[in-house]
Design a protein around this motif. Structure first.
Motif, PDB file in Angstrom:
ATOM      1  N   UNK A  79     -19.481   3.667  20.878  1.00 27.38           N
ATOM      2  CA  UNK A  79     -20.756   4.197  20.398  1.00 27.38           C
ATOM      3  C   UNK A  79     -21.546   4.842  21.527  1.00 27.38           C
ATOM      4  N   UNK A  80     -21.524   4.257  22.709  1.00 26.43           N
ATOM      5  CA  UNK A  80     -22.262   4.851  23.830  1.00 26.43           C
ATOM      6  C   UNK A  80     -21.621   6.162  24.263  1.00 26.43           C
ATOM      7  N   UNK A  81     -20.296   6.244  24.209  1.00 27.55           N
ATOM      8  CA  UNK A  81     -19.598   7.494  24.526  1.00 27.55           C
ATOM      9  C   UNK A  81     -19.952   8.559  23.500  1.00 27.55           C
ATOM     10  N   UNK A  82     -19.951   8.176  22.247  1.00 29.57           N
ATOM     11  CA  UNK A  82     -20.288   9.080  21.144  1.00 29.57           C
ATOM     12  C   UNK A  82     -21.733   9.569  21.281  1.00 29.57           C
ATOM     13  N   UNK A  83     -22.658   8.623  21.536  1.00 35.67           N
ATOM     14  CA  UNK A  83     -24.069   8.996  21.687  1.00 35.67           C
ATOM     15  C   UNK A  83     -24.268   9.946  22.859  1.00 35.67           C
ATOM     16  N   UNK A 109     -20.093  16.921  10.540  1.00 33.34           N
ATOM     17  CA  UNK A 109     -19.236  17.023  11.732  1.00 33.34           C
ATOM     18  C   UNK A 109     -19.972  17.619  12.933  1.00 33.34           C
ATOM     19  N   UNK A 110     -19.854  16.948  14.082  1.00 30.47           N
ATOM     20  CA  UNK A 110     -20.402  17.436  15.346  1.00 30.47           C
ATOM     21  C   UNK A 110     -19.317  17.203  16.393  1.00 30.47           C
ATOM     22  N   UNK A 111     -18.710  18.264  16.861  1.00 31.66           N
ATOM     23  CA  UNK A 111     -17.616  18.118  17.822  1.00 31.66           C
ATOM     24  C   UNK A 111     -16.519  17.267  17.217  1.00 31.66           C
ATOM     25  N   UNK A 112     -16.012  16.289  17.964  1.00 34.02           N
ATOM     26  CA  UNK A 112     -14.932  15.451  17.431  1.00 34.02           C
ATOM     27  C   UNK A 112     -15.429  14.321  16.528  1.00 34.02           C
ATOM     28  N   UNK A 113     -16.744  14.235  16.318  1.00 31.99           N
ATOM     29  CA  UNK A 113     -17.325  13.119  15.567  1.00 31.99           C
ATOM     30  C   UNK A 113     -17.883  13.578  14.224  1.00 31.99           C
ATOM     31  N   UNK A 114     -18.107  12.606  13.352  1.00 28.95           N
ATOM     32  CA  UNK A 114     -18.766  12.865  12.077  1.00 28.95           C
ATOM     33  C   UNK A 114     -19.966  11.926  12.011  1.00 28.95           C
ATOM     34  N   UNK A 115     -21.163  12.519  12.025  1.00 25.61           N
ATOM     35  CA  UNK A 115     -22.402  11.740  11.997  1.00 25.61           C
ATOM     36  C   UNK A 115     -22.704  11.303  10.571  1.00 25.61           C
ATOM     37  N   UNK A 138     -32.010  20.954  11.719  1.00 22.41           N
ATOM     38  CA  UNK A 138     -33.156  21.722  12.204  1.00 22.41           C
ATOM     39  C   UNK A 138     -33.894  20.997  13.326  1.00 22.41           C
ATOM     40  N   UNK A 139     -33.976  19.683  13.237  1.00 21.92           N
ATOM     41  CA  UNK A 139     -34.679  18.890  14.245  1.00 21.92           C
ATOM     42  C   UNK A 139     -33.731  18.232  15.243  1.00 21.92           C
ATOM     43  N   UNK A 140     -32.438  18.519  15.105  1.00 18.68           N
ATOM     44  CA  UNK A 140     -31.422  17.970  16.015  1.00 18.68           C
ATOM     45  C   UNK A 140     -31.518  16.439  16.109  1.00 18.68           C
ATOM     46  N   UNK A 141     -31.592  15.805  14.924  1.00 11.20           N
ATOM     47  CA  UNK A 141     -31.682  14.347  14.853  1.00 11.20           C
ATOM     48  C   UNK A 141     -30.509  13.804  14.057  1.00 11.20           C
ATOM     49  N   UNK A 142     -29.827  12.825  14.618  1.00 13.45           N
ATOM     50  CA  UNK A 142     -28.717  12.162  13.938  1.00 13.45           C
ATOM     51  C   UNK A 142     -29.110  10.719  13.679  1.00 13.45           C
ATOM     52  N   UNK A 143     -28.806  10.262  12.465  1.00 13.34           N
ATOM     53  CA  UNK A 143     -29.077   8.880  12.078  1.00 13.34           C
ATOM     54  C   UNK A 143     -27.745   8.215  11.772  1.00 13.34           C
ATOM     55  N   UNK A 144     -27.470   7.127  12.470  1.00 11.38           N
ATOM     56  CA  UNK A 144     -26.235   6.361  12.274  1.00 11.38           C
ATOM     57  C   UNK A 144     -26.578   5.003  11.681  1.00 11.38           C
ATOM     58  N   UNK A 145     -25.770   4.555  10.741  1.00 10.85           N
ATOM     59  CA  UNK A 145     -25.922   3.240  10.121  1.00 10.85           C
ATOM     60  C   UNK A 145     -24.696   2.431  10.510  1.00 10.85           C
ATOM     61  N   UNK A 185     -22.496  -1.278  10.993  1.00 11.56           N
ATOM     62  CA  UNK A 185     -22.204  -2.653  10.582  1.00 11.56           C
ATOM     63  C   UNK A 185     -21.889  -3.492  11.803  1.00 11.56           C
ATOM     64  N   UNK A 186     -21.486  -4.711  11.577  1.00 15.30           N
ATOM     65  CA  UNK A 186     -21.204  -5.651  12.648  1.00 15.30           C
ATOM     66  C   UNK A 186     -20.092  -5.222  13.590  1.00 15.30           C
ATOM     67  N   UNK A 187     -19.183  -4.369  13.127  1.00 15.78           N
ATOM     68  CA  UNK A 187     -18.087  -3.926  13.986  1.00 15.78           C
ATOM     69  C   UNK A 187     -18.585  -3.084  15.161  1.00 15.78           C
ATOM     70  N   UNK A 188     -19.843  -2.637  15.111  1.00 16.51           N
ATOM     71  CA  UNK A 188     -20.395  -1.807  16.182  1.00 16.51           C
ATOM     72  C   UNK A 188     -21.104  -2.631  17.249  1.00 16.51           C
ATOM     73  N   UNK A 189     -21.163  -3.944  17.095  1.00  9.59           N
ATOM     74  CA  UNK A 189     -21.843  -4.791  18.057  1.00  9.59           C
ATOM     75  C   UNK A 189     -21.143  -4.689  19.415  1.00  9.59           C
ATOM     76  N   UNK A 190     -21.882  -4.253  20.425  1.00  5.98           N
ATOM     77  CA  UNK A 190     -21.366  -4.105  21.791  1.00  5.98           C
ATOM     78  C   UNK A 190     -20.151  -3.189  21.840  1.00  5.98           C
ATOM     79  N   UNK A 191     -20.195  -2.127  21.084  1.00  4.85           N
ATOM     80  CA  UNK A 191     -19.078  -1.175  21.018  1.00  4.85           C
ATOM     81  C   UNK A 191     -19.286  -0.062  22.045  1.00  4.85           C
TER      82      UNK A 191
END
Length: 121
Positions: A73-77, A43-49, A55-62, A64-70
């Protein structure tokens, strides 16, 4: 969403990871990637990464197709970047077809030089 609800939701997501998340987690867990500790469904703020190396302040998101041109995601990022995190996104297909390439990209991001958070005067 209240903190207890968010915590419970993150726990539920950890119990019910997608096959793709499970595949990537096999490479990230137990400090297998360069000795860095990753947390899943963090959990980070209102989101769940999906995955986070706190430690390195790096988030990795995986994604699917539902994220195409979403636009969500840009608001979240943008929110995550304001919190000081770097965000890497990978398509499900990439994780399944080339897991070592994805891990190499993550390792490369972890190795990047970042400015010191408290530079000397």
């Amino acid at each position: 969403m209240r903190e207890t609800q968010k915590r419970d939701r993150a726990r539920d997501l950890r119990r019910n990871m997608t096959d793709v998340e499970r595949a990537l987690w096999r490479h990230l867990r137990m400090r297998q990637l360069g000795g860095f500790r990753f947390r899943r469904q963090f959990p980070v703020g209102p989101y769940i990464a999906d995955f986070a190396c706190v430690a390195e302040k790096l988030i990795v998101e995986v994604d699917g197709g539902q994220h195409d041109a979403c636009s969500a995601d840009s608001t979240r990022d943008a929110f995550l970047r304001r919190q000081g995190f770097r965000v890497l996104r990978f398509w499900n297909h990439d994780v399944l077809a080339n897991p070592f390439g994805v891990c190499e990209a993550i390792a490369s991001a972890l190795a990047e030089e970042r400015p010191h958070p408290n530079p000397p005067p």
